[in-house]
Design an enzyme around this catalytic site. Structure first.
Site, PDB file in Angstrom:
ATOM      1  N   ASP A 185      -0.937  -7.062   9.186  1.00  0.00           N
ATOM      2  CA  ASP A 185      -2.200  -6.628   9.806  1.00  0.00           C
ATOM      3  C   ASP A 185      -2.273  -7.177  11.230  1.00  0.00           C
ATOM      4  O   ASP A 185      -1.442  -7.981  11.638  1.00  0.00           O
ATOM      5  CB  ASP A 185      -3.403  -7.114   8.976  1.00  0.00           C
ATOM      6  CG  ASP A 185      -3.482  -8.631   8.903  1.00  0.00           C
ATOM      7  OD1 ASP A 185      -2.425  -9.277   8.755  1.00  0.00           O
ATOM      8  OD2 ASP A 185      -4.595  -9.189   9.006  1.00  0.00           O
ATOM      9  N   HIS A 494       5.872  -4.182   4.694  1.00  0.00           N
ATOM     10  CA  HIS A 494       4.500  -3.781   4.970  1.00  0.00           C
ATOM     11  C   HIS A 494       4.116  -4.472   6.274  1.00  0.00           C
ATOM     12  O   HIS A 494       3.789  -5.658   6.290  1.00  0.00           O
ATOM     13  CB  HIS A 494       3.572  -4.205   3.832  1.00  0.00           C
ATOM     14  CG  HIS A 494       2.155  -3.821   4.091  1.00  0.00           C
ATOM     15  ND1 HIS A 494       1.699  -2.538   3.916  1.00  0.00           N
ATOM     16  CD2 HIS A 494       1.100  -4.523   4.565  1.00  0.00           C
ATOM     17  CE1 HIS A 494       0.423  -2.481   4.250  1.00  0.00           C
ATOM     18  NE2 HIS A 494       0.038  -3.669   4.662  1.00  0.00           N
ATOM     19  N   ASP A 543      11.085  -3.209  -2.224  1.00  0.00           N
ATOM     20  CA  ASP A 543      11.285  -3.107  -0.770  1.00  0.00           C
ATOM     21  C   ASP A 543      10.663  -1.796  -0.288  1.00  0.00           C
ATOM     22  O   ASP A 543      11.367  -0.847   0.039  1.00  0.00           O
ATOM     23  CB  ASP A 543      12.791  -3.164  -0.457  1.00  0.00           C
ATOM     24  CG  ASP A 543      13.041  -3.120   1.042  1.00  0.00           C
ATOM     25  OD1 ASP A 543      12.148  -3.516   1.814  1.00  0.00           O
ATOM     26  OD2 ASP A 543      14.140  -2.676   1.447  1.00  0.00           O
ATOM     27  N   GLU A 552       5.228  -7.854   2.316  1.00  0.00           N
ATOM     28  CA  GLU A 552       4.661  -8.036   3.656  1.00  0.00           C
ATOM     29  C   GLU A 552       5.438  -9.168   4.338  1.00  0.00           C
ATOM     30  O   GLU A 552       6.272  -9.844   3.721  1.00  0.00           O
ATOM     31  CB  GLU A 552       3.167  -8.399   3.551  1.00  0.00           C
ATOM     32  CG  GLU A 552       2.450  -8.325   4.882  1.00  0.00           C
ATOM     33  CD  GLU A 552       0.924  -8.396   4.772  1.00  0.00           C
ATOM     34  OE1 GLU A 552       0.396  -8.353   3.649  1.00  0.00           O
ATOM     35  OE2 GLU A 552       0.272  -8.495   5.832  1.00  0.00           O
TER      36      GLU A 552
END
Ligand code: 9MR
Length: 574
Positions: A185, A494, A543, A552
């Site tokens: 993020d 991610h 994965d 992540e």
């Protein structure tokens, strides 16, 4: 006589033939994913173990690409390992020390991925793991001369960040530029900044030369300051902007909700300063006090600024000991909230004591000396005090009795964790795999390395190397969890930045979160018609970009990778 001559000749020809046949067989053998090795390799003077899963096998060869056998050994039956449900056989070739490129060959099973035996085993991976932080910088121009094909436009300038009411301010905005994105993020969180920088600064305190100036190729390279310090300072400069005038520290800087999958310069969500908390203030005090100590030699002005900031943040926390953070209504970005702040109080006082020698900090830490532990899960919550203990062991302020207390406790902890690892499948020191489990492995390796640092005993160095094997492929998934290192490695992280980027390749040196039994992302994956290939604890990894719970990347996971690889490289690489 003549007959004997014929017989001997025939035998030589036959055995040469069978030898050639065997070489051919070895060369032709297919790669078997059942052979779980460190896909980067092993140190000549380090342990060399591997596992074979769900195959019946008794012996193995160490071979080169021409099929030549250099070493033969037997496999030991390890039995079934419940966390992966696998029947395991263990192999060990620690006494084979010749540097080179090899594979393991097991008759009727196949060949392992290739690996090296080399003293400079992790030299490149160590540098790459630290360079990922440069890639996480929010605001700098990401130029081609530093990032090659990963060059990209500048990210969030964060020059206009709004105060959310939870910050205690009701109006206005502030400039809070710089710092790293936390993970997949685009948030910036003080608590996680602290554990990540604290971990890396700890390496600098014992090995200031590992990432010397110029080793990273970052914009600051060439300024006569270690590149590790330069990279960490980029984060510290941002964190300093998170302190309020009264000394308290705001908890995080994020949008209200996580952004979609877009490049950072294309996101338009407003960004906010959210919350103010005791936890963030203590972690801030700790990281700034540690930075003050370590920057003193290279940038005394900055060092003084850090110490002043640390001191007032600590005072604020002592006056507000229970201002716990919880995400306010309407905000869904990372929480990093903690209601047990014992570790944070300890860490802050330990760093302030190390840096200043002031008795009032000593009084806080003294009753806790000798209580070093390891608690699984959420290093940003549970591992803070470990950094404090490490600093106390390095900074030279403890008297002999206190130092002995900390050392005894550390060695006892390291021995227990080592035994747990050697009695467990894949030399991993626990059987519970949760969000960020790879960082639990790396933080355990870090405990072993500090035990080595204070005792000089090789067994701790070896245990750390064996735990690191897990990270690079000797595990129940068969993945090397570090992008770009090994043959079958994690790459579909991610990570908004990499997901939105047109570049298909993955930036090297990231470590994936790793197996996570709770699979909090199952719903998200289901929506993409994907599911975990396995749901046994040590195998709950995929994965896939949608897997934020197992795949992540995050700064507090890469930081112990930097520590462990940097330390091992300093020890083994001449
Ligand atoms: O690492 C954090 C993990 O321990 C928590 O269980 C999880 C859920 O709260 O959050 C993880 O941290 C994430 C953070 O909240 C936001 N940025 C990404 C982090 C890694 O997933």
């Amino acid at each position: 006589m003549k007959n004997i001559f014929f017989l001997l000749t025939a035998l030589v020809v036959l055995s040469a033939g069978s030898c050639n046949n065997q070489k051919q067989e070895i060369m032709n053998a297919a790669i078997s994913e059942s052979i779980r090795i460190n896909q980067v390799g092993y140190y000549p003077d380090g342990p060399k173990r591997f596992m074979v899963a769900d195959q019946v096998a008794s012996d193995f060869h160490i071979v080169d690409e021409k099929g030549e056998t250099f070493y033969k050994g037997n496999l030991e039956n390890f039995g079934t390992w419940d966390p992966s449900g696998e029947k395991l056989f263990a192999g060990d070739f620690s006494d084979f020390r010749k540097q080179g490129e090899y594979s393991i060959y097991i008759p009727d099973v196949g060949k392992s991925h290739p690996f090296s035996i080399a003293n400079d085993l992790y030299e490149k991976a160590a540098t790459a793991s630290l360079r990922t932080f440069y890639f996480m910088r929010t605001a700098m121009e990401m130029e081609e001369k530093y990032l090659g094909k990963f060059a990209r436009p500048m990210g969030h300038p964060d020059d206009t960040v709004y105060f959310h009411p939870s910050s205690g301010r009701t109006e206005g905005f502030v400039s809070s530029p710089g710092g790293w994105y936390d993970a997949g993020d685009y948030g910036k969180y003080v608590v996680n900044a602290a554990i990540a920088t604290g971990t890396m600064l700890s390496l600098h305190e014992i090995y200031p030369g590992v990432f010397e100036d110029g080793s990273l190729n970052i914009p600051e390279s060439g300024n006569n300051i270690s590149d590790l310090l330069d990279e960490v300072k980029y984060e510290l400069d941002w964190v300093l902007t998170m302190q309020d005038q009264d000394g308290g520290v705001f908890h995080k800087l994020t949008p209200l909700r996580h952004d979609g999958i877009t490049m950072p310069h294309e996101t338009h969500s407003k960004r906010y300063i959210i919350g103010k908390s005791t936890g963030a203030s203590l972690d801030f005090a700790a990281m700034m006090a540690q930075a003050a100590r370590l920057f003193d030699a290279v940038d005394p002005v900055f060092s003084k600024k850090c110490l002043a900031a640390a001191t007032i943040a600590h005072e604020w926390a002592m006056e507000h000991p229970e201002q716990y953070f919880r995400n306010p209504r309407g905000i869904n970005t990372g929480g990093y909230g903690d209601r047990i702040l014992k570790e944070e109080f300890f860490w802050a006082a330990a760093e302030l004591y190390c840096t200043t020698g002031d008795q009032r900090y000593y009084e806080i830490i003294q009753p806790e000396l000798g209580k070093i532990t390891f608690r699984l899960e959420e290093s940003w919550r549970n591992y803070m005090d470990n950094i404090g203990y490490y600093s106390l062991l390095s900074c030279g302020r403890l008297n002999d009795d206190d130092k002995a207390k900390v050392i005894n406790a550390l060695l006892e902890l390291a021995d227990n964790q080592m035994n747990a690892a050697y009695n467990n499948g894949y030399d991993v020191p626990f059987s519970r795999f949760v969000w960020g489990s790879n960082s639990d492995v790396l933080n355990n390796a870090m405990i072993q390395l500090y035990a080595h640092h204070v005792s000089g005993e090789k067994k701790y160095l070896d245990a750390a190397a064996a735990m690191t094997d897990y990270i690079f492929g000797k595990n129940a998934t068969g993945y090397s969890f570090v992008s770009g290192y090994g043959t079958k490695y994690s790459k579909n992280f991610h990570h908004r930045l990499l997901m939105a980027d047109e570049n298909e390749e993955t930036f090297p040196g990231y470590v994936a979160g790793g197996p996570n039994f709770y699979r909090q992302d199952s719903y998200n994956l289901q929506n993409q018609n994907v599911s975990y290939p396995d749901t046994l604890p040590a195998k709950t990894y995929i994965d896939h970009e949608g897997s934020y719970a197992s795949n992540e990347i995050c700064i507090n996971w890469n930081a112990p990778l930097v520590f462990v690889l940097g330390y091992l490289d300093a020890q083994f690489n001449d």
